[in-house]
Scaffold this motif. Structure first.
Motif, PDB file in Angstrom:
ATOM      1  N   GLN A  43      41.456  50.121  35.187  1.00 34.53           N
ATOM      2  CA  GLN A  43      42.103  49.385  36.269  1.00 34.53           C
ATOM      3  C   GLN A  43      42.828  50.277  37.262  1.00 34.53           C
ATOM      4  O   GLN A  43      43.040  49.883  38.406  1.00 34.53           O
ATOM      5  CB  GLN A  43      43.103  48.382  35.689  1.00 34.53           C
ATOM      6  CG  GLN A  43      42.479  47.382  34.726  1.00 34.53           C
ATOM      7  CD  GLN A  43      43.491  46.374  34.221  1.00 34.53           C
ATOM      8  OE1 GLN A  43      44.084  45.637  34.996  1.00 34.53           O
ATOM      9  NE2 GLN A  43      43.712  46.358  32.922  1.00 34.53           N
ATOM     10  N   TYR A  44      43.234  51.450  36.813  1.00 28.43           N
ATOM     11  CA  TYR A  44      43.945  52.399  37.667  1.00 28.43           C
ATOM     12  C   TYR A  44      43.272  53.760  37.562  1.00 28.43           C
ATOM     13  O   TYR A  44      42.704  54.101  36.525  1.00 28.43           O
ATOM     14  CB  TYR A  44      45.414  52.526  37.236  1.00 28.43           C
ATOM     15  CG  TYR A  44      46.220  51.262  37.406  1.00 28.43           C
ATOM     16  CD1 TYR A  44      47.080  51.110  38.489  1.00 28.43           C
ATOM     17  CD2 TYR A  44      46.131  50.218  36.485  1.00 28.43           C
ATOM     18  CE1 TYR A  44      47.825  49.957  38.648  1.00 28.43           C
ATOM     19  CE2 TYR A  44      46.862  49.056  36.631  1.00 28.43           C
ATOM     20  CZ  TYR A  44      47.705  48.930  37.723  1.00 28.43           C
ATOM     21  OH  TYR A  44      48.439  47.773  37.881  1.00 28.43           O
ATOM     22  N   GLU A  60      36.774  41.191  30.886  1.00 33.25           N
ATOM     23  CA  GLU A  60      37.023  41.491  32.297  1.00 33.25           C
ATOM     24  C   GLU A  60      35.749  41.977  32.983  1.00 33.25           C
ATOM     25  O   GLU A  60      35.484  41.654  34.150  1.00 33.25           O
ATOM     26  CB  GLU A  60      38.123  42.534  32.432  1.00 33.25           C
ATOM     27  CG  GLU A  60      39.507  42.020  32.078  1.00 33.25           C
ATOM     28  CD  GLU A  60      40.563  43.089  32.194  1.00 33.25           C
ATOM     29  OE1 GLU A  60      40.196  44.284  32.298  1.00 33.25           O
ATOM     30  OE2 GLU A  60      41.755  42.737  32.171  1.00 33.25           O
ATOM     31  N   ARG A 108      40.840  47.890  44.059  1.00 30.20           N
ATOM     32  CA  ARG A 108      41.721  48.727  43.238  1.00 30.20           C
ATOM     33  C   ARG A 108      41.989  50.090  43.874  1.00 30.20           C
ATOM     34  O   ARG A 108      42.021  51.136  43.213  1.00 30.20           O
ATOM     35  CB  ARG A 108      41.153  48.874  41.823  1.00 30.20           C
ATOM     36  CG  ARG A 108      41.134  47.535  41.099  1.00 30.20           C
ATOM     37  CD  ARG A 108      40.520  47.575  39.729  1.00 30.20           C
ATOM     38  NE  ARG A 108      40.759  46.289  39.041  1.00 30.20           N
ATOM     39  CZ  ARG A 108      40.202  45.932  37.900  1.00 30.20           C
ATOM     40  NH1 ARG A 108      39.368  46.763  37.283  1.00 30.20           N
ATOM     41  NH2 ARG A 108      40.478  44.770  37.336  1.00 30.20           N
ATOM     42  N   GLN A 119      34.066  40.063  36.243  1.00 30.72           N
ATOM     43  CA  GLN A 119      33.778  40.684  37.533  1.00 30.72           C
ATOM     44  C   GLN A 119      32.305  40.566  37.889  1.00 30.72           C
ATOM     45  O   GLN A 119      31.953  40.270  39.041  1.00 30.72           O
ATOM     46  CB  GLN A 119      34.190  42.156  37.508  1.00 30.72           C
ATOM     47  CG  GLN A 119      34.044  42.867  38.852  1.00 30.72           C
ATOM     48  CD  GLN A 119      34.942  42.292  39.914  1.00 30.72           C
ATOM     49  OE1 GLN A 119      36.141  42.117  39.699  1.00 30.72           O
ATOM     50  NE2 GLN A 119      34.394  41.973  41.066  1.00 30.72           N
ATOM     51  N   ASP A 145      45.317  43.220  41.880  1.00 35.49           N
ATOM     52  CA  ASP A 145      43.943  42.834  42.192  1.00 35.49           C
ATOM     53  C   ASP A 145      43.850  41.710  43.209  1.00 35.49           C
ATOM     54  O   ASP A 145      42.889  41.652  43.987  1.00 35.49           O
ATOM     55  CB  ASP A 145      43.209  42.406  40.910  1.00 35.49           C
ATOM     56  CG  ASP A 145      42.856  43.592  40.023  1.00 35.49           C
ATOM     57  OD1 ASP A 145      43.188  44.739  40.407  1.00 35.49           O
ATOM     58  OD2 ASP A 145      42.259  43.379  38.960  1.00 35.49           O
ATOM     59  N   THR A 173      35.203  46.447  36.400  1.00 34.60           N
ATOM     60  CA  THR A 173      35.195  47.722  37.090  1.00 34.60           C
ATOM     61  C   THR A 173      33.944  48.477  36.673  1.00 34.60           C
ATOM     62  O   THR A 173      33.628  48.582  35.505  1.00 34.60           O
ATOM     63  CB  THR A 173      36.428  48.564  36.699  1.00 34.60           C
ATOM     64  OG1 THR A 173      37.594  47.820  37.043  1.00 34.60           O
ATOM     65  CG2 THR A 173      36.437  49.886  37.414  1.00 34.60           C
TER      66      THR A 173
END
Length: 265
Positions: free
Chosen positions: A223-224, A154, A124, A158, A118, A6
């Motif tokens: 992530q959120y 992560e 997201r 990505q 995901d 992200t």
């Protein structure tokens, strides 16, 4: 290395929050006063709009997990019987992610938007109405180091995946030609590029202090979208999270939002 990242955005100093809107939720377990962040404007404006429309009035806290979070906002819960499967309802739209980490993180009392996973939602994007309030737990510093490592992995995954997408025509050409040497060389180059361009993730001091003293859910960071926080009424949230639950983590006795109203804009 199997190299999802992200792009964390830095935001201006937010120490002065005197002009941020506030919403009061009156529930069957008590009141919860929430402050909405101005640097997540899409989520802020949508939330205020739904509150003014009375969207949340009568909805259930349909998913409650002790030492994790309490979730609500499913319109299908308003008149749901005790056997209804809840959690999929929402308006006919989603919101773009506004993940401002490390400015906002999943500390105790954080307000965040629910979303699908995901695999079906790589951008997201947030649910148009469902949200959760974090309760979480306290963590030792060594455990937070593990979360840092995971977030770094992560991020590399990505970045690497994006490079693969950019190079897909070349990859397919090599595959069609059976060029295994070329594919191996390209993979090595993309891994090196990833390692050179993705910095190690370091949890900010404010997050470390919060997670070790009051708690939260650090594994959700990045992530959120966190778009607000409870400023009064965590005793109510605690009461909700301690409600006995049945299937799908739904409280056995309905916990309902009686009303929601904007008390400050």
């Amino acid at each position: 290395m199997l190299l999802t990242f992200t792009a964390y955005s830095q935001t201006p100093d937010m120490n002065n929050r005197s002009n941020e809107p506030e919403v009061l939720f009156t529930t069957t377990d008590g009141d919860i006063l929430i402050r909405l962040y101005n640097d997540t404007p899409a989520h802020r404006d949508n939330f205020l709009k739904l509150v003014k429309e009375g969207y949340y009035d009568g909805l259930l806290f349909h998913r409650v997990i002790k030492d994790f979070m309490v979730q609500t906002g499913d319109p299908d819960s308003k008149n749901a019987d005790s056997n209804a499967r809840l959690g999929a309802g929402s308006p006919d739209y989603t919101l773009p992610a506004e993940i401002n980490y490390p400015q906002h993180f999943h500390k105790y009392g954080a307000l965040a938007a629910a979303r699908t996973g995901d695999q079906v939602n790589p951008e997201r994007r947030s649910s148009g109405s469902q949200f959760y309030i974090v309760t979480g737990q306290k963590y030792q510093p060594q455990m937070l180091k593990r979360f840092e490592q995971r977030m770094g992995d992560e991020a590399k995954q990505q970045y690497f995946s994006n490079l693969v997408k950019e190079n897909m025509p070349k990859i397919r050409e090599m595959q069609a030609a059976g060029d295994s040497v070329g594919l191996e060389s390209l993979q090595k180059a993309l891994i090196e590029q990833t390692e050179a361009n993705v910095a190690a993730v370091e949890m900010p001091a404010a997050a470390i202090e919060a997670y070790t003293t009051v708690g939260g859910t650090p594994h959700l960071d990045g992530q959120y979208t966190v778009f607000g926080e409870v400023i009064k009424g965590m005793d109510t949230v605690e009461k909700i999270q301690n409600e006995p639950t049945g299937q799908q983590d739904r409280p056995v006795q309905d916990v309902r939002i009686i009303s929601a109203r904007v008390v400050k804009e």
